[in-house]
Design a protein around this motif. Structure first.
Motif, short mmCIF file in Angstrom:
data_model
loop_
_atom_site.label_atom_id
_atom_site.label_comp_id
_atom_site.label_asym_id
_atom_site.label_seq_id
_atom_site.Cartn_x
_atom_site.Cartn_y
_atom_site.Cartn_z
N LEU A 199 16.71 24.29 1.38
CA LEU A 199 15.43 23.87 0.83
C LEU A 199 15.70 23.08 -0.43
O LEU A 199 16.46 23.52 -1.30
CB LEU A 199 14.57 25.09 0.48
CG LEU A 199 13.57 25.58 1.52
CD1 LEU A 199 12.93 26.88 1.02
CD2 LEU A 199 12.51 24.55 1.83
N ARG A 200 15.05 21.92 -0.56
CA ARG A 200 15.24 21.07 -1.72
C ARG A 200 13.89 20.75 -2.35
O ARG A 200 12.87 20.69 -1.68
CB ARG A 200 15.97 19.78 -1.35
CG ARG A 200 17.39 20.01 -0.87
CD ARG A 200 18.13 18.70 -0.69
NE ARG A 200 18.11 17.87 -1.88
CZ ARG A 200 18.91 18.04 -2.93
NH1 ARG A 200 19.80 19.02 -2.94
NH2 ARG A 200 18.83 17.23 -3.97
N VAL A 232 2.45 22.07 6.00
CA VAL A 232 2.51 22.23 4.54
C VAL A 232 2.64 20.92 3.77
O VAL A 232 2.61 20.93 2.54
CB VAL A 232 3.66 23.17 4.14
CG1 VAL A 232 3.43 24.57 4.66
CG2 VAL A 232 5.02 22.63 4.61
N GLY A 233 2.79 19.78 4.47
CA GLY A 233 3.02 18.55 3.72
C GLY A 233 4.28 18.68 2.90
O GLY A 233 5.37 18.93 3.42
N ASP A 234 4.13 18.57 1.57
CA ASP A 234 5.27 18.74 0.66
C ASP A 234 5.16 19.99 -0.19
O ASP A 234 5.89 20.14 -1.18
CB ASP A 234 5.39 17.52 -0.26
CG ASP A 234 5.89 16.28 0.48
OD1 ASP A 234 6.48 16.43 1.56
OD2 ASP A 234 5.68 15.17 -0.03
N ALA A 235 4.25 20.91 0.17
CA ALA A 235 3.99 22.07 -0.67
C ALA A 235 5.14 23.08 -0.67
O ALA A 235 5.21 23.93 -1.57
CB ALA A 235 2.70 22.76 -0.22
N MET A 236 6.03 23.01 0.32
CA MET A 236 7.21 23.89 0.34
C MET A 236 8.48 23.08 0.17
O MET A 236 9.57 23.51 0.55
CB MET A 236 7.25 24.67 1.65
CG MET A 236 6.55 26.02 1.59
SD MET A 236 7.47 27.31 0.71
CE MET A 236 8.86 27.56 1.83
N GLY A 237 8.35 21.87 -0.38
CA GLY A 237 9.51 21.05 -0.64
C GLY A 237 10.04 20.37 0.61
O GLY A 237 9.29 20.06 1.54
#
Length: 302
Positions: free
Chosen positions: A190-191, A176-181
């Motif tokens: 989760l941040r 997801v890379g940074d798509a889910m934080g």
């Protein structure tokens, strides 16, 4: 798991990840390896941490890397791409078509990164440019053949317009890379990740909806590591995003000064003991600035 350690992704076949030691923090930066018939690396980490990525490839026994696949060209995900391309001269580098030119000529990317990360630049090495004939652009819906499995590309522009996710149909893993934080495993929270200058709340929420539609078994985070996907987990990140943006909007209305808003969230971070004071403060400043820029972009009336 310590910096430099390599572990398999649970419930997967020949998928591994390494703690890159990003910003000299444990369990913050991860890079993934799919040891398929045509091996692929998902993200590369900061160039300065490349020896840990090389170490994973050597430990797993990958001699010939087929693909280098940054989820996006922010230098904490793509900074090592040129060094990996140099080490594996037959590998093809693939990233979203918006970001691909920046791997060929990283000049503007470096300038933008320095402006975004400010003092954190001290942890970076300059990226190496990659020959244009070795860089292939990706777009939504593309498929990458790894021989014994296929990666499907999903555009995910909320964090950055050049971000994609990769879905491994063999193990039902979504990178997801940074798509889910940011998944922070020590505190199991989760941040948000909302850096300047192109974070967009609605597009970020749409990216989570894309993840919900895929409904993978496992999520693999650039920050940090794997986590089981559930509907509740996705809903949690949507809530985190909305509450984070609203908190900054309200604080700006209250204080009327952006630097005071940034300082407020820096002073009230709860991550000092997890990431250390330096990184925790840098992270809060970065993400607050990104939301302030977003509020300016939408006219603060969305």
């Amino acid at each position: 798991m310590a910096i430099g350690d390599v572990e398999p992704v649970p419930n997967s076949t020949d998928v591994y990840y390494v703690d890159t030691g990003m910003y000299e923090v444990e369990k913050y930066g991860s890079v993934f390896l799919i040891d398929a018939e045509k091996p692929a690396l998902i993200d590369t980490g900061i160039a300065a941490d490349r020896e840990h990525v090389f170490g994973m490839l050597d430990e797993v026994g990958v001699d010939d890397l087929e693909y280098i696949l940054p989820t996006h060209v922010h230098l904490d995900h793509a900074g090592g791409a040129g060094y990996l391309a140099e080490r594996y001269p037959d590998a093809t580098v693939m990233t979203h078509e918006i970001g691909a030119p920046h791997l060929v000529d990283p000049t503007r990317l470096v300038e933008g990164t320095k402006a975004a990360v400010e003092d954190q630049w001290r942890f970076y090495d300059d990226p190496l440019p990659i020959d244009e004939d070795r860089v292939e652009p990706l777009t939504d819906g593309d498929e990458i053949d790894l021989g014994d499995r296929t990666l499907t590309v999903y555009h995910a522009p909320g964090h950055a317009p050049h971000q994609v996710m990769f879905h491994d149909d063999g193990d039902d893993v979504l990178f997801v890379g940074d798509a889910m934080g940011i998944w922070e495993p020590k505190t199991e929270t989760l941040r948000q990740t909302s850096p300047p200058a192109q974070f967009h709340l609605q597009k970020a929420l749409d990216d989570v909806q894309t993840i919900e539609a895929i409904e993978p078994e496992t999520l693999c985070f650039g920050h940090f590591g794997p986590h089981e996907y559930t509907k509740d987990f996705a809903e949690e990140y949507k809530r985190v995003l909305v509450e984070w943006v609203e908190a900054i909007r309200q604080k700006r209305d209250e204080l009327g000064d952006d630097e005071a808003v940034i300082q407020h969230f820096v002073e009230h971070t709860q991550m000092d003991e997890v990431w250390g004071v330096r990184k925790a403060h840098d992270e809060e400043r970065l993400n607050t600035r990104g939301v302030l820029g977003y509020l300016d972009y939408i006219g603060d009336d969305e």
